[in-house]
Scaffold this motif. Structure first.
Motif, short mmCIF file in Angstrom:
data_model
loop_
_atom_site.label_atom_id
_atom_site.label_comp_id
_atom_site.label_asym_id
_atom_site.label_seq_id
_atom_site.Cartn_x
_atom_site.Cartn_y
_atom_site.Cartn_z
N ASP A 68 4.16 0.14 -9.13
CA ASP A 68 4.04 -1.10 -8.38
C ASP A 68 2.57 -1.44 -8.16
OD1 ASP A 68 5.17 -3.32 -6.75
OD2 ASP A 68 4.21 -2.22 -5.10
N TRP A 69 1.79 -0.44 -7.79
CA TRP A 69 0.37 -0.64 -7.56
C TRP A 69 -0.32 -1.08 -8.85
CZ3 TRP A 69 -3.82 1.80 -9.77
CH2 TRP A 69 -5.06 1.50 -9.21
N GLN A 70 0.05 -0.47 -9.98
CA GLN A 70 -0.56 -0.86 -11.26
C GLN A 70 -0.28 -2.33 -11.58
OE1 GLN A 70 1.05 2.19 -13.96
NE2 GLN A 70 -1.06 2.71 -14.43
N GLN A 71 0.92 -2.78 -11.29
CA GLN A 71 1.28 -4.17 -11.57
C GLN A 71 0.55 -5.14 -10.66
OE1 GLN A 71 5.55 -4.32 -11.29
NE2 GLN A 71 5.83 -3.39 -13.30
N ARG A 72 0.39 -4.75 -9.39
CA ARG A 72 -0.26 -5.63 -8.42
C ARG A 72 -1.77 -5.54 -8.51
NH1 ARG A 72 0.50 -4.04 -3.26
NH2 ARG A 72 1.35 -2.06 -3.88
N GLU A 74 -3.84 -3.79 -6.62
CA GLU A 74 -4.47 -3.84 -5.31
C GLU A 74 -5.46 -2.69 -5.15
OE1 GLU A 74 -2.55 -5.56 -2.26
OE2 GLU A 74 -1.52 -6.86 -3.66
#
Length: 92
Positions: A68-72, A74
């Motif tokens: 999720d972090w990779q996609q966002r 952030e």
């Protein structure tokens, strides 16, 4: 502590990388590559003990947070905090 259970070994590697990243021993790029390698190499299996079940659950949650972090895209501090909480063996 080395173990013959793949999920427990993978969890220990992810904990080590996250801890070293949080302590500043690893840079963000190096830590991210290490975590990606752990998650890419880990395959969930049939947990035959409570230890394996906990490892599987923690790794699944950590992998979801990482992806999720990779996609966002952030900030890294947020990811380190999330992974530290997910992978912390003392939280239960």
């Amino acid at each position: 502590m080395e173990t013959s259970y793949p999920s427990v070994s993978a969890l220990q590697k992810a904990q080590d990388i996250t801890s070293r990243w949080a302590d500043g021993e690893l840079g963000a790029e190096e830590a991210q590559h290490g975590l990606k390698a752990v998650f890419d190499g880990w395959l969930p299996g049939e947990a035959s003990s409570e230890t394996e079940r906990i490892a599987e659950t923690s790794l699944s949650a950590a992998r979801i947070a990482f992806q999720d972090w990779q996609q966002r895209g952030e900030n890294c501090e947020e990811l380190v905090t999330q992974l530290g909480w997910i992978l912390d063996p003392s939280k239960d």
